[in-house]
Design a protein around this motif. Structure first.
Motif, PDB file in Angstrom:
ATOM      1  N   ARG A 190       0.842  -1.189   0.000  1.00 19.89           N
ATOM      2  CA  ARG A 190       0.000   0.000   0.000  1.00 19.89           C
ATOM      3  C   ARG A 190       0.883   1.247   0.000  1.00 19.89           C
ATOM      4  O   ARG A 190       1.771   1.405   0.832  1.00 19.89           O
ATOM      5  CB  ARG A 190      -0.912   0.007   1.228  1.00 19.89           C
ATOM      6  CG  ARG A 190      -1.911   1.162   1.239  1.00 19.89           C
ATOM      7  CD  ARG A 190      -2.771   1.131   2.480  1.00 19.89           C
ATOM      8  NE  ARG A 190      -3.711   2.253   2.487  1.00 19.89           N
ATOM      9  CZ  ARG A 190      -4.556   2.499   3.477  1.00 19.89           C
ATOM     10  NH1 ARG A 190      -4.576   1.710   4.545  1.00 19.89           N
ATOM     11  NH2 ARG A 190      -5.376   3.530   3.411  1.00 19.89           N
ATOM     12  N   ARG A 191       0.627   2.113  -0.968  1.00 21.05           N
ATOM     13  CA  ARG A 191       1.369   3.366  -1.087  1.00 21.05           C
ATOM     14  C   ARG A 191       0.362   4.512  -1.130  1.00 21.05           C
ATOM     15  O   ARG A 191      -0.061   4.958  -2.192  1.00 21.05           O
ATOM     16  CB  ARG A 191       2.213   3.370  -2.366  1.00 21.05           C
ATOM     17  CG  ARG A 191       3.217   2.224  -2.470  1.00 21.05           C
ATOM     18  CD  ARG A 191       4.348   2.365  -1.464  1.00 21.05           C
ATOM     19  NE  ARG A 191       5.401   1.370  -1.673  1.00 21.05           N
ATOM     20  CZ  ARG A 191       5.796   0.494  -0.767  1.00 21.05           C
ATOM     21  NH1 ARG A 191       5.185   0.481   0.425  1.00 21.05           N
ATOM     22  NH2 ARG A 191       6.770  -0.357  -1.027  1.00 21.05           N
ATOM     23  N   GLY A 192      -0.091   4.960   0.039  1.00 19.08           N
ATOM     24  CA  GLY A 192      -1.077   6.031   0.101  1.00 19.08           C
ATOM     25  C   GLY A 192      -2.402   5.593  -0.498  1.00 19.08           C
ATOM     26  O   GLY A 192      -3.034   4.647  -0.023  1.00 19.08           O
ATOM     27  N   ALA A 193      -2.823   6.255  -1.586  1.00 20.54           N
ATOM     28  CA  ALA A 193      -4.093   5.942  -2.234  1.00 20.54           C
ATOM     29  C   ALA A 193      -3.924   4.963  -3.391  1.00 20.54           C
ATOM     30  O   ALA A 193      -4.824   4.817  -4.221  1.00 20.54           O
ATOM     31  CB  ALA A 193      -4.754   7.216  -2.743  1.00 20.54           C
ATOM     32  N   SER A 194      -2.772   4.268  -3.446  1.00 24.65           N
ATOM     33  CA  SER A 194      -2.500   3.349  -4.557  1.00 24.65           C
ATOM     34  C   SER A 194      -1.883   2.053  -4.040  1.00 24.65           C
ATOM     35  O   SER A 194      -1.515   1.941  -2.866  1.00 24.65           O
ATOM     36  CB  SER A 194      -1.545   4.003  -5.573  1.00 24.65           C
ATOM     37  OG  SER A 194      -2.075   5.206  -6.070  1.00 24.65           O
ATOM     38  N   TRP A 195      -1.794   1.094  -4.967  1.00 22.95           N
ATOM     39  CA  TRP A 195      -1.126  -0.167  -4.684  1.00 22.95           C
ATOM     40  C   TRP A 195       0.110  -0.292  -5.565  1.00 22.95           C
ATOM     41  O   TRP A 195       0.044  -0.081  -6.782  1.00 22.95           O
ATOM     42  CB  TRP A 195      -2.051  -1.361  -4.975  1.00 22.95           C
ATOM     43  CG  TRP A 195      -3.114  -1.555  -3.949  1.00 22.95           C
ATOM     44  CD1 TRP A 195      -4.430  -1.213  -4.044  1.00 22.95           C
ATOM     45  CD2 TRP A 195      -2.952  -2.147  -2.653  1.00 22.95           C
ATOM     46  NE1 TRP A 195      -5.098  -1.536  -2.890  1.00 22.95           N
ATOM     47  CE2 TRP A 195      -4.223  -2.118  -2.021  1.00 22.95           C
ATOM     48  CE3 TRP A 195      -1.867  -2.698  -1.977  1.00 22.95           C
ATOM     49  CZ2 TRP A 195      -4.426  -2.627  -0.743  1.00 22.95           C
ATOM     50  CZ3 TRP A 195      -2.063  -3.196  -0.696  1.00 22.95           C
ATOM     51  CH2 TRP A 195      -3.336  -3.161  -0.091  1.00 22.95           C
ATOM     52  N   GLU A 196       1.225  -0.626  -4.945  1.00 18.29           N
ATOM     53  CA  GLU A 196       2.412  -0.991  -5.717  1.00 18.29           C
ATOM     54  C   GLU A 196       2.419  -2.508  -5.842  1.00 18.29           C
ATOM     55  O   GLU A 196       2.399  -3.225  -4.839  1.00 18.29           O
ATOM     56  CB  GLU A 196       3.696  -0.515  -5.034  1.00 18.29           C
ATOM     57  CG  GLU A 196       4.951  -0.867  -5.830  1.00 18.29           C
ATOM     58  CD  GLU A 196       6.226  -0.436  -5.134  1.00 18.29           C
ATOM     59  OE1 GLU A 196       7.306  -0.700  -5.684  1.00 18.29           O
ATOM     60  OE2 GLU A 196       6.147   0.167  -4.031  1.00 18.29           O
ATOM     61  N   ASP A 237      -4.672   1.932  -8.894  1.00 23.29           N
ATOM     62  CA  ASP A 237      -5.637   2.519  -7.966  1.00 23.29           C
ATOM     63  C   ASP A 237      -6.509   1.465  -7.299  1.00 23.29           C
ATOM     64  O   ASP A 237      -7.105   1.718  -6.246  1.00 23.29           O
ATOM     65  CB  ASP A 237      -6.532   3.520  -8.700  1.00 23.29           C
ATOM     66  CG  ASP A 237      -5.729   4.658  -9.309  1.00 23.29           C
ATOM     67  OD1 ASP A 237      -5.037   5.341  -8.539  1.00 23.29           O
ATOM     68  OD2 ASP A 237      -5.775   4.836 -10.535  1.00 23.29           O
ATOM     69  N   ASP A 287       1.677  -6.175   2.091  1.00 18.63           N
ATOM     70  CA  ASP A 287       0.716  -5.751   3.098  1.00 18.63           C
ATOM     71  C   ASP A 287      -0.563  -6.582   3.158  1.00 18.63           C
ATOM     72  O   ASP A 287      -1.387  -6.356   4.050  1.00 18.63           O
ATOM     73  CB  ASP A 287       0.323  -4.281   2.846  1.00 18.63           C
ATOM     74  CG  ASP A 287       1.511  -3.345   3.030  1.00 18.63           C
ATOM     75  OD1 ASP A 287       2.385  -3.669   3.856  1.00 18.63           O
ATOM     76  OD2 ASP A 287       1.570  -2.313   2.334  1.00 18.63           O
ATOM     77  N   GLN A 292     -10.193   1.296   0.594  1.00 19.52           N
ATOM     78  CA  GLN A 292      -9.453   2.413  -0.008  1.00 19.52           C
ATOM     79  C   GLN A 292      -7.976   2.291   0.310  1.00 19.52           C
ATOM     80  O   GLN A 292      -7.614   2.347   1.480  1.00 19.52           O
ATOM     81  CB  GLN A 292     -10.004   3.748   0.493  1.00 19.52           C
ATOM     82  CG  GLN A 292     -11.396   4.080   0.031  1.00 19.52           C
ATOM     83  CD  GLN A 292     -11.498   4.243  -1.480  1.00 19.52           C
ATOM     84  OE1 GLN A 292     -10.496   4.505  -2.161  1.00 19.52           O
ATOM     85  NE2 GLN A 292     -12.691   4.080  -2.025  1.00 19.52           N
TER      86      GLN A 292
END
Length: 342
Positions: free
Chosen positions: A137-143, A155, A172, A309
């Motif tokens: 999880r990278r803020g509002a996105s997925w790596e 997203d 995660d 989210q």
């Protein structure tokens, strides 16, 4: 525009991608990754080395529609029938137990043609040999990391691979799963099977009359089918292909063995059943470690939302049941979750 990754180019993933495109149209960029070299998943169709033989379905063999699902999924059935991708199963199948208020369908071009149809309709960016190893999880996105190549950002992510592979992901996902969710996933049980495809030259004629046969008196082999007959494709002039599926018991006993070691055992049993079988031009063996779902996620919820989210959704027949309509139900369920989150 939201960038959505669907992991798995099988039936659930392809239907989910198609419905997502039809619902949200240009509002989403849909990307589909699969670790295999082609689409289909357990609805894969294998091409013969020699193009003079018909292709072979090594996974699902035909589609059974109950009256209830034929009604609730009527738009998809009508779409596939009108495009010629589905036809009624009319060939003789020995040992097939006819179910009340249900109809069986075959795919003239192979089972993977159904998956390819939905992927084409989705307009998704499709990539093969992309094996996902971790989600972060990278803020509002997925790596999303994979075995080869750089990680990419999305997203929303939909995971449609078998549950044990979801539980093995790094990053995660494991931390985000609740204790109850993890227990539900760990309780999922699959059967394992081996499948053989034997490809023959066009001049081969089999001595038996059936198109497919369920075998009840052999510990190794459970099902045998002649693809040309099953698909009503005798008129194509191609050599027949014979598909053999092992029993669940045999699959469980040998699942940890290499398929090349198991293939001679299956062939030996096949020749006991069909002693007059001609010599094939080529043979392909497939090991399905995760064949059919024996125990699905309790209460069959259709999907599991790991995080709202940014959206992370798990889907597939593990959350419903192992057939065409089970995968469609899961895709519809995942679609509802995505629409709510996006």
């Amino acid at each position: 525009m939201s960038r959505v990754l669907i992991v798995g180019a099988g039936l659930t993933g392809s239907v989910c991608a198609c419905l997502l495109r039809r619902e949200l149209q240009s509002k989403v960029q849909i990307v589909v990754w699969d670790k295999a070299r082609g689409s289909g998943g357990r609805m894969s169709t294998s091409r013969p080395p020699d193009p003079s033989s018909l292709s072979a379905d090594l996974g699902a063999q035909y589609i059974t529609a109950t009256a209830a699902y034929a009604k609730s999924h009527s738009s998809l059935y009508s779409e596939l029938l009108s495009s010629g991708l589905l036809q009624p199963l009319v060939a003789p199948v020995e040992g097939l137990k006819d179910k009340v208020d249900s109809e069986n369908f075959v795919t003239p071009h192979g089972m993977s043609s159904v998956v390819k149809h939905f992927l084409s309709q989705s307009g998704a960016d499709l990539f093969f040999e992309r094996h996902v190893t971790g989600l972060y999880r990278r803020g509002a996105s997925w790596e999303v990391e994979r075995t080869a190549g750089a990680s990419e950002m999305f997203d929303a992510v939909v995971l449609t691979m078998p549950v044990p592979q979801i539980l093995q992901l790094q990053g995660d996902v494991g931390q985000l799963l609740s204790v109850q969710q993890r227990e539900l996933l760990q309780d999922v049980v699959y059967s394992s099977r081996f499948a053989l495809a034997l490809f023959f030259s066009p001049d081969v004629v089999f001595s038996f009359s059936w198109a497919a046969r369920y075998v009840s008196d052999n510990d190794c082999i459970r099902y045998v089918a002649v693809e040309t007959r099953k698909r009503n494709a005798d008129c194509l002039g191609l050599g027949p292909s014979l598909v053999v599926h092992t029993s669940v018991q045999f699959g469980a006993q040998h699942v940890e063995r290499d398929k090349d070691d198991v293939q001679p055992i299956i062939l030996q049993e096949l020749h006991k059943l069909l002693p007059d079988l001609p010599q094939p031009m080529s043979i392909k063996c497939q090991k399905w470690r995760y064949s059919q779902v024996l125990t699905a996620v309790r209460d069959s919820p259709g999907h599991m939302t790991v995080l709202e989210q940014p959206p992370l959704v798990c889907a597939g027949d593990s959350f419903t049941h192992s057939n065409f309509d089970g995968c469609v139900e899961s895709a519809l369920s995942a679609l509802r979750a995505l629409k709510a989150s996006l």
